[in-house]
Motif scaffolding. Structure first.
Motif, PDB file in Angstrom:
ATOM      1  N   MET A 101       0.841  -1.213   0.000  1.00  0.00           N
ATOM      2  CA  MET A 101       0.000   0.000   0.000  1.00  0.00           C
ATOM      3  C   MET A 101       0.870   1.254   0.000  1.00  0.00           C
ATOM      4  O   MET A 101       1.879   1.315   0.686  1.00  0.00           O
ATOM      5  N   ASN A 102       0.498   2.194  -0.762  1.00  0.00           N
ATOM      6  CA  ASN A 102       1.221   3.460  -0.807  1.00  0.00           C
ATOM      7  C   ASN A 102       1.117   4.148   0.554  1.00  0.00           C
ATOM      8  O   ASN A 102       0.042   4.254   1.124  1.00  0.00           O
ATOM      9  N   ARG A 103       2.277   4.558   1.079  1.00  0.00           N
ATOM     10  CA  ARG A 103       2.298   5.064   2.439  1.00  0.00           C
ATOM     11  C   ARG A 103       1.496   6.353   2.608  1.00  0.00           C
ATOM     12  O   ARG A 103       0.771   6.529   3.579  1.00  0.00           O
ATOM     13  N   ASP A 104       1.587   7.227   1.603  1.00  0.00           N
ATOM     14  CA  ASP A 104       0.904   8.523   1.722  1.00  0.00           C
ATOM     15  C   ASP A 104      -0.606   8.352   1.818  1.00  0.00           C
ATOM     16  O   ASP A 104      -1.269   8.929   2.664  1.00  0.00           O
ATOM     17  N   ALA A 105      -1.141   7.497   0.899  1.00  0.00           N
ATOM     18  CA  ALA A 105      -2.592   7.293   0.896  1.00  0.00           C
ATOM     19  C   ALA A 105      -3.023   6.631   2.187  1.00  0.00           C
ATOM     20  O   ALA A 105      -4.025   7.012   2.807  1.00  0.00           O
ATOM     21  N   ALA A 106      -2.221   5.628   2.630  1.00  0.00           N
ATOM     22  CA  ALA A 106      -2.591   4.899   3.839  1.00  0.00           C
ATOM     23  C   ALA A 106      -2.576   5.834   5.043  1.00  0.00           C
ATOM     24  O   ALA A 106      -3.499   5.849   5.860  1.00  0.00           O
ATOM     25  N   THR A 107      -1.543   6.669   5.134  1.00  0.00           N
ATOM     26  CA  THR A 107      -1.431   7.578   6.278  1.00  0.00           C
ATOM     27  C   THR A 107      -2.580   8.575   6.267  1.00  0.00           C
ATOM     28  O   THR A 107      -3.177   8.856   7.304  1.00  0.00           O
ATOM     29  N   LEU A 113     -10.517  13.291  -1.606  1.00  0.00           N
ATOM     30  CA  LEU A 113      -9.939  14.631  -1.401  1.00  0.00           C
ATOM     31  C   LEU A 113      -8.990  14.605  -0.204  1.00  0.00           C
ATOM     32  O   LEU A 113      -7.899  15.182  -0.250  1.00  0.00           O
ATOM     33  N   ASP A 114      -9.403  13.917   0.855  1.00  0.00           N
ATOM     34  CA  ASP A 114      -8.532  13.829   2.039  1.00  0.00           C
ATOM     35  C   ASP A 114      -7.254  13.047   1.748  1.00  0.00           C
ATOM     36  O   ASP A 114      -6.232  13.245   2.393  1.00  0.00           O
ATOM     37  N   ALA A 115      -7.339  12.129   0.777  1.00  0.00           N
ATOM     38  CA  ALA A 115      -6.150  11.350   0.423  1.00  0.00           C
ATOM     39  C   ALA A 115      -5.277  12.105  -0.589  1.00  0.00           C
ATOM     40  O   ALA A 115      -4.243  11.603  -1.016  1.00  0.00           O
ATOM     41  N   ASP A 119      -4.334   2.590  -4.386  1.00  0.00           N
ATOM     42  CA  ASP A 119      -4.184   2.253  -2.963  1.00  0.00           C
ATOM     43  C   ASP A 119      -5.226   2.997  -2.136  1.00  0.00           C
ATOM     44  O   ASP A 119      -5.828   2.437  -1.214  1.00  0.00           O
ATOM     45  N   ALA A 120      -5.425   4.263  -2.456  1.00  0.00           N
ATOM     46  CA  ALA A 120      -6.411   5.061  -1.708  1.00  0.00           C
ATOM     47  C   ALA A 120      -7.818   4.504  -1.936  1.00  0.00           C
ATOM     48  O   ALA A 120      -8.617   4.400  -1.001  1.00  0.00           O
TER      49      ALA A 120
END
Ligand SMILES: Cc1ncc(COP(=O)(O)O)c(C=O)c1O
Length: 505
Positions: free
Chosen positions: A1-7, A423-425, A460-461
Motif C-alpha cells: 500500500m502506498n504510504r501517503d494514501a494509507a497515512t 480529497l482527504d487522500a 491504494d487510496a
C-alpha cells in the motif's frame, strides 16, 4: 500500500483549526485609502467624464471596490489559488474530461508575440502565418478523423455538437426532408448531446444500451424511421467502451436516410489508431481542450472543431480559411449553403496554436503512443480495483473505466462519500453519478500523462476506502476534513442558496 494514501486515511483528524485570515474575502481585507499603485495626476488637461456621459448614466457614489496594498492582494489570490485542485498540483482522474497535462511548450508558442499580439481585425495580408497554421491544423485534423473538411469555429464540445447538428439539419432541408427532426441518442450519452439536439430545434430519442455496454441494435432498429435525422453516438462511449458495431450501425442509419454524428470528445483513446470517418460516420467534433492538451475550464477557453464528409462540407460555418492557387491564404464566405457564422471571428485561436504545437511536438508515431498509454493506464486501474468495486459492464476498457459503488452503498458509503474521502487522500475525485445508467457510478480516467506510481497511489487510496466502508462507514460521512471547506449541506445549498456576500456576514 502506498504510504501517503494509507497515512492520509488511517487517522480521523478533527477538522484542523483554520486561520481566520484564510477565510476572509477581499472586501474584508480592504481598508479605506489603502492602495497597490499610486497613479500620478495627468500632465495634460483632462476633460471630465461628465462631458462624455449623460447625467442619468453617471454614478452618484463611488463603487465599493476593495482597497488593498499589492502584497495583501498577491497573498490573498495566491492563497485562494492554493485551495484548488488542479492538474498541476494533483492527480485528476475526472472521467470523460481527459484532465491530462498541458505541456508548457504549448504555452510558450501561444505566447509568441506573433500570435499573442494578433488582432482579429487585421487583414489577411498581415496574418498569413496564422491563417496558414489554421489551414494546416485543419488538414491534420482531417487526416486524424478520416473526414473531408474541418471547421475550427466551435468554442467547445457542446458548441461543436450544435454546429454539426445544424449542418445535418441544413443537409436534410436541402433534400426536401424538413421533417427529419428525430435524433437517436444512446442512454449512456453525455447530457450535452440531447441538450444540443433541443437547442437545434430537433427531438432527442433515447436508444437503450445492451448488457455489453454498447448500443442495443434491436432497439436502434425499432426507432429508425422516415423522421430520423441522425444517430448521435459517442465513441468510445461514456462507459469507456469502443462501439464495436459502429460500421453496421452506420449502415442501418444511412439505410433509413439518417446521418451519423459521432461525439468525439473521447478521441484521446483512439488517436492515430482509428480514423472515425472510416467507420462510416458523417460528422464528429473533437475537443482540443482534451485530446490535444489545450487548457480546460478556467484555464480555457475550449475549442470544439467539427469534421465532416464531403456531403456536409457545403454547410460548414463561414468564413473559412482557403488556400489560393498562388499559395497565399485568405478568408472566404463564398459558400452559399453555409449555416453561417457560429462564433466571433474564427474561433478560439490560442487553442489552435497550442493544439498545432502538441501535434507537431509528437509527430505521427507518438500520437499513437498517447492513445496506447491512455488505454493501458485505464486498464491497469480496472485490474487493480476490480476485486474491490463492482464493474457493471465487462472490460477491457478504453481510456476510462466505470465502476459502481453499489456494494459500498449497501454498507452506507455512497459514491459521493468516496469522492470526499479521496480529497482527504490528496486526489481529485473521479466523475461520479455519470453515466446515468450506472448506479453509484465512479468514472475514472487516469489519462496517459500519469506515472505508474501516481496511479498506484490512487488505487491504494481507493482500496483503503473500500476497506473503510466495511470497517468504519460512519467516518466516510465526515470527509473531507483536510480541505479548506468541509462537507457542505447540499439540501440547504439548493433550498436556501447564499449567492451574494454581504458586508458584516
Ligand atoms: C462525451 C462528451 N461529450 C461532450 C462533452 C462536451 O464538451 P464541452 O465540455 O467542451 O462542451 C463532454 C465534456 O466533458 C464529453 O465528455
Amino acid at each position: 500500500m502506498n504510504r501517503d494514501a494509507a497515512t492520509a486515511l488511517a487517522s480521523t483528524p478533527a477538522r484542523p483549526p483554520r486561520a481566520e485570515h484564510d477565510a476572509r474575502t477581499i472586501f474584508e481585507v480592504s481598508r479605506p485609502g489603502r492602495r497597490g499603485v499610486s497613479v500620478p495626476a495627468p500632465g495634460v488637461p483632462c476633460r471630465g467624464i461628465d462631458t462624455l456621459l449623460p447625467p442619468w448614466a453617471r454614478r452618484r457614489t463611488p463603487p465599493r471596490l476593495p482597497e488593498v496594498g499589492e502584497l495583501q492582494l498577491v497573498r490573498h489570490y495566491t492563497r485562494l489559488s492554493r485551495r484548488n485542485f488542479s492538474i498541476d498540483t494533483h492527480f485528476y482522474p475526472l472521467g470523460s474530461c481527459t484532465m491530462k497535462y498541458n505541456p508548457r511548450v504549448n504555452e510558450q508558442v501561444a505566447a509568441e508575440p506573433g500570435f499573442a499580439h494578433l488582432h482579429p481585425y487585421q487583414p489577411p495580408e498581415q496574418t498569413q502565418g496564422a491563417l496558414e497554421l489554421m489551414w494546416r491544423l485543419e488538414r491534420m485534423l482531417a487526416t486524424i478523423t478520416g473526414l473531408h473538411a474541418i471547421s475550427l469555429q466551435p468554442a467547445a464540445g457542446a458548441h461543436g455538437e450544435l454546429t454539426g447538428l445544424l449542418c445535418i439539419r441544413a443537409y436534410h432541408r436541402a433534400r426536401g426532408d424538413e421533417h427529419r427532426l428525430r435524433v437517436l441518442i444512446p442512454d449512456s450519452a453525455h447530457g450535452t448531446n440531447p441538450a444540443s439536439v433541443s437547442t437545434c430545434g430537433m427531438h432527442a430519442v433515447a436508444v437503450r444500451t445492451g448488457a455489453d455496454g454498447r448500443i442495443e441494435l434491436a432497439d436502434l432498429e425499432s426507432k429508425l424511421d422516415e423522421n430520423t435525422a441522425a444517430l448521435m453516438v459517442t465513441n468510445p462511449n461514456t462507459l469507456g467502451l469502443f462501439e464495436t458495431q459502429l460500421p453496421e450501425v452506420c449502415e442501418r442509419v444511412h439505410a433509413a436516410g439518417g446521418l451519423v454524428y459521432m461525439d468525439g470528445a473521447n478521441l484521446n483513446a483512439i488517436l492515430g489508431l482509428v480514423r472515425p470517418g472510416r467507420l462510416g460516420i458523417d460528422v464528429m467534433h473533437l475537443n482540443l481542450h482534451k485530446t490535444f492538451s489545450t487548457p480546460h475550464g478556467g484555464g480555457g477557453p475550449g475549442s470544439g472543431p467539427i469534421a465532416v464528409t464531403s456531403a456536409l462540407e457545403p454547410y460548414l460555418p463561414v468564413p473559412r480559411v482557403v488556400r489560393r492557387e498562388d499559395g497565399r491564404f485568405e478568408l472566404s464566405s463564398d459558400f452559399p449553403h453555409s449555416i453561417g457564422r457560429v462564433k466571433a471571428f474564427l474561433g478560439h485561436a490560442a487553442m489552435f496554436w497550442r493544439a498545432y504545437t502538441y501535434l507537431r511536438a509528437h509527430g505521427a508515431h507518438d500520437l499513437v503512443q498517447i492513445a496506447r498509454h491512455a488505454v493501458l493506464n485505464a486498464n491497469y486501474v480496472l485490474a487493480r480495483l476490480r476485486p474491490h468495486y463492482d464493474l457493471p459492464y465487462p472490460g477491457p476498457c478504453m481510456h476510462e473505466v466505470v465502476f459502481s459503488a453499489r456494494r459500498q452503498k449497501r454498507l452506507g458509503v455512497s459514491a459521493l462519500d468516496i469522492a470526499k474521502l479521496l480529497l482527504d487522500a490528496g486526489f481529485h475525485p473521479p466523475t461520479i453519478y455519470f453515466p446515468l445508467i450506472v448506479p453509484e457510478a465512479l468514472m475514472i480516467e487516469p489519462t496517459e500523462t500519469e506515472s505508474r506510481e501516481t496511479i498506484d497511489a490512487f488505487c491504494d487510496a481507493m482500496i483503503a476506502i473500500a476497506r473503510l466502508a466495511e470497517t468504519d462507514p460512519e467516518r466516510a460521512h465526515e470527509a473531507p476534513v483536510t480541505t479548506p471547506v468541509g462537507r457542505i449541506d447540499e439540501v440547504a445549498a439548493a433550498r436556501r442558496p447564499v449567492l451574494r456576500w454581504q458586508p458584516g456576514e
